[in-house]
Design a protein around this motif. Structure first.
Motif, PDB file in Angstrom:
ATOM      1  N   ALA A   1      44.681  38.841  38.529  1.00  0.00           N
ATOM      2  CA  ALA A   1      44.957  38.222  37.236  1.00  0.00           C
ATOM      3  C   ALA A   1      46.221  37.367  37.292  1.00  0.00           C
ATOM      4  O   ALA A   1      46.266  36.265  36.733  1.00  0.00           O
ATOM      5  CB  ALA A   1      45.087  39.297  36.161  1.00  0.00           C
ATOM      6  N   ALA A   2      47.249  37.872  37.981  1.00  0.00           N
ATOM      7  CA  ALA A   2      48.492  37.111  38.109  1.00  0.00           C
ATOM      8  C   ALA A   2      48.274  35.832  38.907  1.00  0.00           C
ATOM      9  O   ALA A   2      48.817  34.764  38.580  1.00  0.00           O
ATOM     10  CB  ALA A   2      49.564  37.972  38.769  1.00  0.00           C
ATOM     11  N   MET A   3      47.471  35.909  39.970  1.00  0.00           N
ATOM     12  CA  MET A   3      47.196  34.723  40.792  1.00  0.00           C
ATOM     13  C   MET A   3      46.332  33.710  40.048  1.00  0.00           C
ATOM     14  O   MET A   3      46.498  32.497  40.218  1.00  0.00           O
ATOM     15  CB  MET A   3      46.539  35.142  42.098  1.00  0.00           C
ATOM     16  N   LEU A   4      45.386  34.178  39.236  1.00  0.00           N
ATOM     17  CA  LEU A   4      44.584  33.252  38.441  1.00  0.00           C
ATOM     18  C   LEU A   4      45.471  32.476  37.474  1.00  0.00           C
ATOM     19  O   LEU A   4      45.290  31.273  37.262  1.00  0.00           O
ATOM     20  CB  LEU A   4      43.500  34.011  37.672  1.00  0.00           C
ATOM     21  N   ALA A   5      46.438  33.153  36.886  1.00  0.00           N
ATOM     22  CA  ALA A   5      47.363  32.475  35.981  1.00  0.00           C
ATOM     23  C   ALA A   5      48.274  31.521  36.739  1.00  0.00           C
ATOM     24  O   ALA A   5      48.489  30.373  36.328  1.00  0.00           O
ATOM     25  CB  ALA A   5      48.186  33.509  35.214  1.00  0.00           C
ATOM     26  N   GLU A   6      48.821  31.989  37.864  1.00  0.00           N
ATOM     27  CA  GLU A   6      49.792  31.211  38.634  1.00  0.00           C
ATOM     28  C   GLU A   6      49.163  30.017  39.330  1.00  0.00           C
ATOM     29  O   GLU A   6      49.701  28.907  39.296  1.00  0.00           O
ATOM     30  CB  GLU A   6      50.447  32.123  39.673  1.00  0.00           C
ATOM     31  N   ARG A   7      48.021  30.245  39.969  1.00  0.00           N
ATOM     32  CA  ARG A   7      47.446  29.212  40.841  1.00  0.00           C
ATOM     33  C   ARG A   7      46.334  28.405  40.191  1.00  0.00           C
ATOM     34  O   ARG A   7      46.083  27.265  40.585  1.00  0.00           O
ATOM     35  CB  ARG A   7      46.922  29.870  42.108  1.00  0.00           C
ATOM     36  N   ALA A   8      45.625  28.983  39.222  1.00  0.00           N
ATOM     37  CA  ALA A   8      44.497  28.274  38.619  1.00  0.00           C
ATOM     38  C   ALA A   8      44.690  28.009  37.132  1.00  0.00           C
ATOM     39  O   ALA A   8      43.855  27.341  36.522  1.00  0.00           O
ATOM     40  CB  ALA A   8      43.194  29.071  38.844  1.00  0.00           C
ATOM     41  N   GLY A   9      45.765  28.537  36.555  1.00  0.00           N
ATOM     42  CA  GLY A   9      45.996  28.334  35.127  1.00  0.00           C
ATOM     43  C   GLY A   9      44.917  28.960  34.269  1.00  0.00           C
ATOM     44  O   GLY A   9      44.581  28.443  33.195  1.00  0.00           O
ATOM     45  N   ARG A  10      44.355  30.085  34.714  1.00  0.00           N
ATOM     46  CA  ARG A  10      43.250  30.737  34.005  1.00  0.00           C
ATOM     47  C   ARG A  10      43.664  32.118  33.505  1.00  0.00           C
ATOM     48  O   ARG A  10      44.308  32.867  34.242  1.00  0.00           O
ATOM     49  CB  ARG A  10      42.037  30.913  34.930  1.00  0.00           C
ATOM     50  N   PRO A  11      43.277  32.477  32.281  1.00  0.00           N
ATOM     51  CA  PRO A  11      43.572  33.826  31.788  1.00  0.00           C
ATOM     52  C   PRO A  11      42.551  34.836  32.285  1.00  0.00           C
ATOM     53  O   PRO A  11      41.397  34.493  32.560  1.00  0.00           O
ATOM     54  CB  PRO A  11      43.477  33.661  30.267  1.00  0.00           C
ATOM     55  N   ALA A  12      42.976  36.076  32.403  1.00  0.00           N
ATOM     56  CA  ALA A  12      42.068  37.173  32.758  1.00  0.00           C
ATOM     57  C   ALA A  12      42.631  38.455  32.169  1.00  0.00           C
ATOM     58  O   ALA A  12      43.857  38.628  32.098  1.00  0.00           O
ATOM     59  CB  ALA A  12      41.920  37.305  34.273  1.00  0.00           C
ATOM     60  N   LEU A  13      41.745  39.337  31.746  1.00  0.00           N
ATOM     61  CA  LEU A  13      42.152  40.648  31.258  1.00  0.00           C
ATOM     62  C   LEU A  13      41.842  41.678  32.334  1.00  0.00           C
ATOM     63  O   LEU A  13      40.796  41.610  32.987  1.00  0.00           O
ATOM     64  CB  LEU A  13      41.406  41.007  29.970  1.00  0.00           C
ATOM     65  N   THR A  14      42.740  42.635  32.527  1.00  0.00           N
ATOM     66  CA  THR A  14      42.526  43.676  33.529  1.00  0.00           C
ATOM     67  C   THR A  14      42.470  45.041  32.865  1.00  0.00           C
ATOM     68  O   THR A  14      42.988  45.232  31.763  1.00  0.00           O
ATOM     69  CB  THR A  14      43.649  43.679  34.580  1.00  0.00           C
ATOM     70  N   GLY A  15      41.860  45.975  33.565  1.00  0.00           N
ATOM     71  CA  GLY A  15      41.808  47.343  33.064  1.00  0.00           C
ATOM     72  C   GLY A  15      41.231  48.280  34.104  1.00  0.00           C
ATOM     73  O   GLY A  15      40.479  47.868  34.993  1.00  0.00           O
TER      74      GLY A  15
END
Length: 407
Positions: free
Chosen positions: A278-292
């Motif tokens: 999730a952190a890499m999607l935000a950092e590298r792709a500018g995409r949100p993701a929810l984790t659980g």
């Protein structure tokens, strides 16, 4: 609109990869091996600990905190692991180039109970954060044991000697000017440089070598070296010139495109990989993701399955939809990360409970016509399992970001 043909164009990917993120990921295994050699030379080989610390506090930001979470997933019971995030930010003077990195003003604070029974690890890829130097002074005043992972010659590494700490080296990327190495990604805020995606392993390798020495982790013999080999293997499978249908990272990037992913995980090892993804999607792709983590993620995210994102997935192949005037709608999907070392005939109570949660997740996705895809590692060694999941998802996040940069 996502164009998956870009993933099969190595030249286009290379042009888009201005800060050499793919090269940084490909060199992660080599950095682990170099870090282990340098850590031994720095004094780790001769360390004779008196006992296991009560708590290990891992202070830093970005991948340093991720390293602390990974350590928590791998640590033995009876030792608390606490990733220590910055608690405040102060104003700092502008540097020579007229800008000051936001991270330079971060401030860390030890918990009130921290003392002589605890170990404080300060980790930084740059070693210039005054807040971490101040934390080292706090830890020294409290009587804590101190270890610093930072570049040689950096202010933080020098501060380690002043507070009688053990300095362990940080191994930089092999290519000067690689991702996050005193550079800035195009379009970034000037005070928020992109982080080198290989930083995690450059910090994690000496951290795990240390914790193995003091009994906080108990990994199989040669686990770190084996993890480095596995990072090399995944890098070969996920290399830029490997076709999409043969490259699991490109396939995952294509799957994530146009979706809002729920990254679910089974167990603490997969949970650490999910948070990293999730952190890499935000950092590298500018995409949100929810984790659980399962099973809690099923109830925590159940509202997503009846919202607009879920309903958009009902008929993704509508033949009569105008694909020019009506772009593909965002869809919800579940990516389930799992470590499955016991699926070889062993039937423990823990495995049975985990299997029940996975089946519930599949039933929920099927009932609401939401796509669910599993990504598993069957490695018995938890560190190798972690390396396999993180390496795959790291490459996928970078590929997704590069296709956007190429468009």
């Amino acid at each position: 609109m996502f164009d998956d043909t870009l993933l099969d164009d190595p030249a286009a990917l290379q042009r888009a990869d201005r800060d050499h993120a793919l090269l940084a990921l490909a060199g992660a295994g080599a950095r682990v091996r170099t870090a282990l050699r340098q850590a031994d030379a720095a004094g780790l080989a001769g360390l004779r600990p008196d006992g296991r610390p009560r708590t290990v506090l891992v202070a830093g930001h970005g991948s340093a905190l991720t390293a602390g979470k990974v350590l928590a997933a791998l640590a033995v019971t009876g030792c608390q692991i606490l990733p220590l995030a910055p608690s405040d930010v102060t104003a700092v003077e502008r540097g020579e180039r007229g800008t000051t990195a936001f991270t330079a003003g971060l401030v860390w604070q030890l918990p009130g109970w921290a003392g002589s029974f605890d170990l404080v690890v300060l980790a930084s890829a740059h070693g210039g954060e005054q807040g971490l130097i101040g934390l080292a002074e706090q830890a020294y005043a409290r009587g804590c044991a101190i270890v610093v992972i930072a570049p040689d010659g950096s202010p933080l590494a020098e501060a380690a000697l002043q507070v009688r700490g053990l300095p362990l080296p940080y191994v930089p990327p092999a290519l000067a000017g690689a991702a996050g190495d005193e550079g800035h990604r195009a379009g970034n805020e000037p005070d928020l440089p992109a982080e080198d995606p290989g930083v995690l392993w450059a910090l994690l390798a000496p951290l795990l070598a240390l914790t193995e020495k003091i009994g906080v982790t108990q990994l199989p013999s040669g686990s770190l070296e084996a993890a480095a080999d596995l990072l090399d293997e995944v890098a070969v499978r996920c290399r830029p010139d490997a076709a999409l249908y043969l490259n699991p990272a490109k396939e995952l990037a294509a799957r994530v495109a146009g979706t809002v992913p729920l990254v679910w995980a089974e167990g603490p090892v997969a949970g650490a990989a999910a948070e990293r993804f999730a952190a890499m999607l935000a950092e590298r792709a500018g995409r949100p993701a929810l984790t659980g983590l399962l099973p809690g993620a099923i109830t925590d995210h159940r509202g997503m399955f009846v919202g607009q994102l879920a309903s958009a997935a009902a008929d993704p192949d509508d033949f009569f939809r105008d694909r020019v005037e009506e772009p593909d709608p965002l869809q919800l999907q579940v990516l389930l990360l799992r470590r499955t070392p016991g699926e070889n005939g062993e039937h423990t109570e823990e495995a049975s409970s985990a299997g029940h949660s996975v089946r519930r997740a599949h039933r929920l996705a099927e009932a609401h016509e939401v796509r669910l895809t599993e990504y598993t590692s069957g490695e018995l060694d938890p560190l190798r399992a972690l390396a396999e999941l993180i390496a795959l998802t790291d490459f996928a996040a970078v590929y997704l970001g590069l296709t956007a940069a190429s468009g």
